[in-house]
Write an enzyme that holds these catalytic residues in place. Structure first.
Site, PDB file in Angstrom:
ATOM      1  NE  ARG A 119       8.177  56.424  20.431  1.00 41.79           N
ATOM      2  CZ  ARG A 119       7.432  57.165  19.612  1.00 41.79           C
ATOM      3  NH1 ARG A 119       7.555  58.495  19.632  1.00 41.79           N
ATOM      4  NH2 ARG A 119       6.557  56.611  18.800  1.00 41.79           N
TER       5      ARG A 119
ATOM      6  CG  ASN B 198       4.847  58.112  15.793  1.00 36.87           C
ATOM      7  OD1 ASN B 198       5.002  58.229  16.999  1.00 36.87           O
ATOM      8  ND2 ASN B 198       4.291  59.058  15.044  1.00 36.87           N
ATOM      9  CD  GLU B 199       1.342  60.321  17.039  1.00 34.20           C
ATOM     10  OE1 GLU B 199       0.910  60.915  16.023  1.00 34.20           O
ATOM     11  OE2 GLU B 199       1.809  60.923  18.035  1.00 34.20           O
TER      12      GLU B 199
ATOM     13  CG  HIS C 217       1.908  59.212  21.391  1.00 33.00           C
ATOM     14  ND1 HIS C 217       2.352  59.272  20.084  1.00 33.00           N
ATOM     15  CD2 HIS C 217       2.644  58.230  21.986  1.00 33.00           C
ATOM     16  CE1 HIS C 217       3.316  58.369  19.901  1.00 33.00           C
ATOM     17  NE2 HIS C 217       3.495  57.719  21.044  1.00 33.00           N
TER      18      HIS C 217
ATOM     19  CE1 TYR D 141       2.777  66.153  21.872  1.00 33.49           C
ATOM     20  CE2 TYR D 141       1.836  64.064  21.147  1.00 33.49           C
ATOM     21  CZ  TYR D 141       2.928  64.886  21.353  1.00 33.49           C
ATOM     22  OH  TYR D 141       4.190  64.437  21.044  1.00 33.49           O
TER      23      TYR D 141
ATOM     24  CD  GLU E 179       5.195  61.189  19.889  1.00 34.38           C
ATOM     25  OE1 GLU E 179       4.438  62.175  19.737  1.00 34.38           O
ATOM     26  OE2 GLU E 179       5.631  60.526  18.938  1.00 34.38           O
TER      27      GLU E 179
ATOM     28  CD1 TRP F  24       7.457  66.513  19.790  1.00 37.23           C
ATOM     29  CD2 TRP F  24       7.819  64.330  19.421  1.00 37.23           C
ATOM     30  NE1 TRP F  24       7.803  66.374  18.478  1.00 37.23           N
ATOM     31  CE2 TRP F  24       8.029  65.047  18.223  1.00 37.23           C
ATOM     32  CE3 TRP F  24       7.996  62.958  19.437  1.00 37.23           C
ATOM     33  CZ2 TRP F  24       8.405  64.404  17.034  1.00 37.23           C
ATOM     34  CZ3 TRP F  24       8.360  62.331  18.261  1.00 37.23           C
ATOM     35  CH2 TRP F  24       8.558  63.046  17.076  1.00 37.23           C
TER      36      TRP F  24
END
Length: 548
Positions: A87, A164-165, A231, A233, A260, A290
């Site tokens: 990516r 992105n985001e 994503h 996290y 991610e 990531w």
């Protein structure tokens, strides 16, 4: 990649993503539009497939091209480590230097030359609505339309990740309509590529907006070639949060991947990367870690200084750990290595031999298998009676096996596999008895300690342990002392025990072995006062190490 404040992380846990179970087989199902598929990568029955209908499961990394345009060697490096997808971070010029059509064409060409599927994303949209510098999805769509001449015809190789985001934590419900509008804008402009859309809440969707509106967003794409990207996290720090979220999409027949994710703990929490990778493998979903290198927060660098020979602990976990890239990645069949007509399995590898046997680890080597197209990797199994357990994977004909028990006999064997997923017959087995324990002969070590960053009351540190001896070090303990009352608060790559200033560190599973002439890296955050003097003496398994 971005962060979510600690309060929001805890709110996500309290709210419980599982409570947002608005998707279900009875209310949502990803329908296909007959005849509307692109000739290349597309969605079929809720899954990403290639033009020939083969399932395509992304196993790769993110690469910050727009900030490091000179690091194009990274594409070859991640491919050599087993990735099938990259990516690529791009900019439309709203916030960073715009990547030109010629530059993007060059990236696509290099992805193809390295037999990688290329996910292209505009990073300038990150945190819109909360970050005043962020651009809109509409601006991102205009950028892609400006690249149409570069991208049309590359549907076999390129996925367009619109932005992105593209929404922060302020009014994340505002994400839905602009997302639909951007999708329609690209389709009206003639794009037939698979389109990827990121979630709000800085990509983590902790308020469930994407989850609740996924069906309506999917239905807005007349081609049916749309995939959702979550994503993961610090919001995703429990197995239930991860599996509930992914299963909500899978059960609804809606395509999704982990676009991610991070693993090392930080000041916001400790993501459960093991469950993320295991769930992706079980559900046959893609994941993209990531990120390759160059992070302002270096705990998320997979490689140190863009050097593929210097993988961080995080990088070792992603590429060589359980459910990692080396073990699970399969090259896209469009590159020829995995043609659906390739039904010939590799030959069986040679009988493995053991060396560097310690109480808790050993190295296996074997004669390489052959294949009519090409061997892409090996699966190493432990055999017990009639059962097998996969213990490691490798892209070469040697591997280190760690986490063993002292004075125990093990039986190992090896399988070869090719890009089409054909698996060889099992090799002959080898029996190996680990050492009884005690100190490892031939041990020499050096330790590098550095402060990565400091802030009032806290700091981030990194410890690199290098084996300068002739025998692998396994099951290690590192001892050192702080002089100014510093305290370790979080650690990745190891587990700390602290008594006053004295610190003892034992390894994580993926840092437990330090091969001869190799190294492992442990990172941590800590608290401090006004003075933060670095430790000057280190002992590894009782041996005093040189300092670097």
């Amino acid at each position: 990649m971005s962060r979510v404040a600690a309060l929001l992380t805890r709110l996500a846990t309290l709210l419980g993503l599982v409570a947002l179970g608005v998707l279900g087989p009875a209310t949502a199902h990803a329908q296909s539009s007959p005849g509307a598929f692109a000739t290349g990568l597309h969605i079929s029955d809720g899954r990403l497939v290639e033009g020939n209908g083969n399932d395509y499961i992304m196993r790769g990394v993110n690469h910050a091209h727009t900030w490091y345009p000179g690091e194009t060697q990274s594409l070859a490096d991640v491919k050599a480590l087993g990735a099938n997808t990259v990516r690529v971070v791009l900019s439309n010029g709203h916030r960073w230097t715009k990547n030109s059509a010629a530059d993007v064409a060059g990236v696509v060409s290099q992805c193809k030359a390295n037999r990688l599927i290329c996910v292209l994303e505009v990073h300038d949209t990150t945190g819109y609505g909360e970050d005043a510098a962020a651009g809109t999805l509409d601006q991102a769509a205009d950028y892609w339309i400006g690249l149409k001449d570069v991208l049309v015809g590359e549907e076999n190789y390129v996925i367009v990740n619109i932005g992105n985001e593209p929404w922060g934590n302020t009014n994340p419900a505002g994400w839905t309509d602009p997302t639909i509008a951007a999708i329609k804008k690209l389709r009206n402009a003639g794009f037939q590529h698979t389109i990827m859309v990121d979630a709000p809440n800085w990509g983590q969707d902790w308020q469930g907006v994407m989850r609740a509106n996924a069906q309506s967003v999917y239905d807005a794409d007349t081609t049916g070639n749309l995939i959702f990207s979550i994503h993961m996290y610090s919001v995703y720090d429990t197995a239930q949060e991860i599996t509930d979220y992914l299963n909500a999409f899978v059960n609804a027949g809606l395509p999704i991947l982990i676009g991610e994710f991070g693993g090392p703990p930080d000041q916001w929490g400790d993501p459960d990367e093991d469950t993320m990778m295991a769930a992706a493998q079980q559900l046959r979903l893609g994941y993209l870690a990531w990120s390759w290198s160059g992070n302002t927060d270096p705990i998320l660098d997979l490689s140190i200084g863009f050097d593929p020979s210097r993988l961080s602990s995080w990088g070792q976990r992603i590429f060589n750990g359980a459910n990692g890239i080396a073990q699970t990645s399969r090259e896209a069949t469009v590159f020829g290595g995995g043609n659906p007509g390739d039904t010939q399995a590799p030959t069986a590898p040679g009988t493995p031999t053991a060396s560097a046997v310690t109480a808790t680890s050993l190295t296996l080597a074997w004669t390489a298998a052959t294949d009519n197209v090409g061997v892409t990797g090996y699966d190493i199994v432990r055999v017990s009676g009639g059962s097998e357990t996969t213990v490691a994977a490798s892209t070469t004909n040697t591997v280190a096996v760690t986490g063993l028990t002292a004075d125990t006999t093990y039986t190992f064997a090896v399988y070869a596999r090719d890009a089409a997923g054909n698996r060889s017959a099992r090799s002959a087995t080898v029996n190996v008895t680990t050492d009884e324990g005690g100190s490892t002969p031939g041990v020499g070590c050096s330790v590098g300690y550095r402060v990565v960053g400091e802030w009032p009351g806290g700091f981030q540190g990194e410890i690199t342990i290098r084996n300068t001896g002739t025998t692998a070090i396994s099951g290690w303990t590192l001892a050192f002392a702080f002089a100014n009352g510093q305290t370790v608060t979080n650690m990745w790559g190891g587990t700390p025990t602290q008594n006053s200033g004295a610190v003892s560190v034992t390894p994580a599973s993926y840092t437990s072995t330090v091969p001869a002439a190799g190294s492992v890296t442990v990172g941590f955050t800590g608290s401090k006062g006004a003075t933060n003097t670095s430790p000057t003496a280190f002992r590894l398994n009782g041996t005093t190490c040189a300092t670097t």
